[in-house]
Design a protein around this motif. Structure first.
Motif, PDB file in Angstrom:
ATOM      1  N   MET A  50      11.858-106.110 -10.152  1.00 16.47           N
ATOM      2  CA  MET A  50      11.777-107.547 -10.192  1.00 16.47           C
ATOM      3  C   MET A  50      10.927-108.032  -9.006  1.00 16.47           C
ATOM      4  O   MET A  50      11.139-107.607  -7.874  1.00 16.47           O
ATOM      5  CB  MET A  50      13.188-108.140 -10.133  1.00 16.47           C
ATOM      6  N   THR A  51       9.999-108.917  -9.259  1.00 18.27           N
ATOM      7  CA  THR A  51       9.119-109.420  -8.206  1.00 18.27           C
ATOM      8  C   THR A  51       9.785-110.563  -7.434  1.00 18.27           C
ATOM      9  O   THR A  51      10.791-111.126  -7.884  1.00 18.27           O
ATOM     10  CB  THR A  51       7.792-109.931  -8.795  1.00 18.27           C
ATOM     11  N   ASN A  52       9.186-110.896  -6.294  1.00 13.64           N
ATOM     12  CA  ASN A  52       9.710-112.007  -5.501  1.00 13.64           C
ATOM     13  C   ASN A  52       9.678-113.315  -6.269  1.00 13.64           C
ATOM     14  O   ASN A  52      10.588-114.145  -6.146  1.00 13.64           O
ATOM     15  CB  ASN A  52       8.919-112.150  -4.204  1.00 13.64           C
ATOM     16  N   LYS A 107       7.398-110.580   6.417  1.00 10.87           N
ATOM     17  CA  LYS A 107       6.645-109.479   5.796  1.00 10.87           C
ATOM     18  C   LYS A 107       6.294-109.880   4.370  1.00 10.87           C
ATOM     19  O   LYS A 107       5.791-110.955   4.125  1.00 10.87           O
ATOM     20  CB  LYS A 107       7.429-108.177   5.868  1.00 10.87           C
ATOM     21  N   ASP A 108       6.579-109.022   3.397  1.00 13.79           N
ATOM     22  CA  ASP A 108       6.303-109.369   2.010  1.00 13.79           C
ATOM     23  C   ASP A 108       7.599-109.595   1.233  1.00 13.79           C
ATOM     24  O   ASP A 108       7.620-109.509   0.010  1.00 13.79           O
ATOM     25  CB  ASP A 108       5.454-108.281   1.348  1.00 13.79           C
ATOM     26  N   TYR A 109       8.678-109.928   1.952  1.00 12.76           N
ATOM     27  CA  TYR A 109       9.971-110.176   1.316  1.00 12.76           C
ATOM     28  C   TYR A 109      10.121-111.654   0.977  1.00 12.76           C
ATOM     29  O   TYR A 109       9.554-112.520   1.644  1.00 12.76           O
ATOM     30  CB  TYR A 109      11.122-109.749   2.230  1.00 12.76           C
ATOM     31  N   LEU A 110      10.925-111.928  -0.021  1.00 10.45           N
ATOM     32  CA  LEU A 110      11.228-113.304  -0.380  1.00 10.45           C
ATOM     33  C   LEU A 110      12.065-113.921   0.737  1.00 10.45           C
ATOM     34  O   LEU A 110      13.122-113.406   1.100  1.00 10.45           O
ATOM     35  CB  LEU A 110      11.993-113.351  -1.705  1.00 10.45           C
ATOM     36  N   THR A 111      11.588-115.015   1.298  1.00  7.32           N
ATOM     37  CA  THR A 111      12.299-115.715   2.366  1.00  7.32           C
ATOM     38  C   THR A 111      12.530-117.147   1.905  1.00  7.32           C
ATOM     39  O   THR A 111      11.577-117.862   1.593  1.00  7.32           O
ATOM     40  CB  THR A 111      11.479-115.722   3.674  1.00  7.32           C
ATOM     41  N   ILE A 112      13.808-117.530   1.845  1.00  6.58           N
ATOM     42  CA  ILE A 112      14.141-118.875   1.394  1.00  6.58           C
ATOM     43  C   ILE A 112      14.857-119.620   2.513  1.00  6.58           C
ATOM     44  O   ILE A 112      15.430-119.008   3.409  1.00  6.58           O
ATOM     45  CB  ILE A 112      15.002-118.860   0.110  1.00  6.58           C
ATOM     46  N   ARG A 113      14.796-120.939   2.441  1.00  7.71           N
ATOM     47  CA  ARG A 113      15.422-121.785   3.463  1.00  7.71           C
ATOM     48  C   ARG A 113      16.456-122.681   2.791  1.00  7.71           C
ATOM     49  O   ARG A 113      16.165-123.348   1.802  1.00  7.71           O
ATOM     50  CB  ARG A 113      14.366-122.621   4.163  1.00  7.71           C
ATOM     51  N   LYS A 162      19.901-101.711  -6.713  1.00  6.56           N
ATOM     52  CA  LYS A 162      19.389-101.517  -8.070  1.00  6.56           C
ATOM     53  C   LYS A 162      17.929-101.956  -8.186  1.00  6.56           C
ATOM     54  O   LYS A 162      17.093-101.238  -8.735  1.00  6.56           O
ATOM     55  CB  LYS A 162      20.255-102.307  -9.053  1.00  6.56           C
ATOM     56  N   GLU A 163      17.615-103.134  -7.658  1.00  8.73           N
ATOM     57  CA  GLU A 163      16.259-103.682  -7.770  1.00  8.73           C
ATOM     58  C   GLU A 163      15.344-103.264  -6.628  1.00  8.73           C
ATOM     59  O   GLU A 163      14.137-103.516  -6.684  1.00  8.73           O
ATOM     60  CB  GLU A 163      16.319-105.215  -7.819  1.00  8.73           C
ATOM     61  N   ARG A 164      15.934-102.687  -5.570  1.00 10.62           N
ATOM     62  CA  ARG A 164      15.194-102.362  -4.349  1.00 10.62           C
ATOM     63  C   ARG A 164      14.439-103.588  -3.835  1.00 10.62           C
ATOM     64  O   ARG A 164      13.233-103.554  -3.580  1.00 10.62           O
ATOM     65  CB  ARG A 164      14.235-101.205  -4.582  1.00 10.62           C
ATOM     66  N   ALA A 165      15.187-104.660  -3.690  1.00 11.90           N
ATOM     67  CA  ALA A 165      14.599-105.929  -3.253  1.00 11.90           C
ATOM     68  C   ALA A 165      15.467-106.544  -2.167  1.00 11.90           C
ATOM     69  O   ALA A 165      16.675-106.314  -2.115  1.00 11.90           O
ATOM     70  CB  ALA A 165      14.496-106.886  -4.436  1.00 11.90           C
ATOM     71  N   ARG A 166      14.827-107.312  -1.316  1.00 15.46           N
ATOM     72  CA  ARG A 166      15.528-108.018  -0.245  1.00 15.46           C
ATOM     73  C   ARG A 166      15.259-109.508  -0.368  1.00 15.46           C
ATOM     74  O   ARG A 166      14.154-109.924  -0.732  1.00 15.46           O
ATOM     75  CB  ARG A 166      15.049-107.543   1.121  1.00 15.46           C
ATOM     76  N   VAL A 167      16.266-110.294  -0.001  1.00 14.09           N
ATOM     77  CA  VAL A 167      16.117-111.739   0.088  1.00 14.09           C
ATOM     78  C   VAL A 167      16.556-112.147   1.486  1.00 14.09           C
ATOM     79  O   VAL A 167      17.675-111.854   1.902  1.00 14.09           O
ATOM     80  CB  VAL A 167      16.951-112.475  -0.978  1.00 14.09           C
ATOM     81  N   PHE A 168      15.650-112.783   2.207  1.00 15.51           N
ATOM     82  CA  PHE A 168      15.952-113.308   3.534  1.00 15.51           C
ATOM     83  C   PHE A 168      16.340-114.772   3.359  1.00 15.51           C
ATOM     84  O   PHE A 168      15.585-115.552   2.782  1.00 15.51           O
ATOM     85  CB  PHE A 168      14.732-113.204   4.454  1.00 15.51           C
ATOM     86  N   VAL A 169      17.507-115.141   3.875  1.00 18.83           N
ATOM     87  CA  VAL A 169      17.994-116.508   3.768  1.00 18.83           C
ATOM     88  C   VAL A 169      18.059-117.086   5.173  1.00 18.83           C
ATOM     89  O   VAL A 169      18.698-116.516   6.057  1.00 18.83           O
ATOM     90  CB  VAL A 169      19.391-116.552   3.100  1.00 18.83           C
TER      91      VAL A 169
END
Length: 178
Positions: free
Chosen positions: A1-3, A25-31, A112-119
């Protein structure tokens, strides 16, 4: 799954949440807009395969620490008072927008998705208090205690919010810039 796909799912459920202006970096970062969004978002992320809370941290954005009075380089010359080197004035970093806020950070990871979300969430320094994520993620326990001890961030509902790194007699919080 993409950002973009992850953000589209988050935005459909939480329309007030926006992408951070600066991505880590290239991780999804939300505020987050308010601290009230933290627990519902964390619960939703946990149910959406983000089953691991990797990091809980904070940064004090008040500005540079005034180094006047601190010994930064020892000089063992016995003729100088206390063996110290004369101090040099420190200047603020040019071009950086210092603000009287704490920038809180949580990193959620999906195995599972090998994804990170920075909050990220910015709160005023005077009353830094957010809900604890210990009921959802046990890994938040010591990390929240560390952030409390070093920066003074209070976690509402934490089962054992006591100092973890500094001695009990230490007053204040070592990483706060005041």
């Amino acid at each position: 799954m993409t950002n973009e796909e992850i953000f589209a799912k988050i935005n459909a459920k939480f329309p007030k949440i926006e992408k951070a202006a600066v991505q880590i970096k290239d991780y999804l970062t939300i505020r987050l807009a308010t601290k009230g969004e933290l627990v519902p978002l964390a619960q939703w992320l946990k149910n959406s395969s983000f089953d691991m809370l990797e990091t809980v941290s904070a940064t004090d954005l008040l500005g540079p620490v005034d180094m006047k009075g601190y010994i930064r380089q020892m000089n063992f010359n016995p003729f100088l008072p206390d063996g110290a080197t004369p101090q040099i004035e420190s200047a603020p970093t040019a071009g950086y927008a210092y603000r009287p806020v704490m920038d809180l950070l949580w990193v959620f990871f999906s195995v599972k998705e090998r994804a990170r979300v920075f909050v990220r969430l910015e709160l005023p320094r005077e009353c830094v208090s957010v809900p604890s994520l210990v009921p959802l993620f046990k890994s938040a326990d010591w990390q929240e205690r560390e952030t409390f001890d070093l920066l003074g961030v209070r976690y509402e509902g934490h089962p054992n919010l006591v100092k973890i790194l500094t001695p009990d007699f230490t007053q204040g919080h070592p990483l706060r810039k005041d």
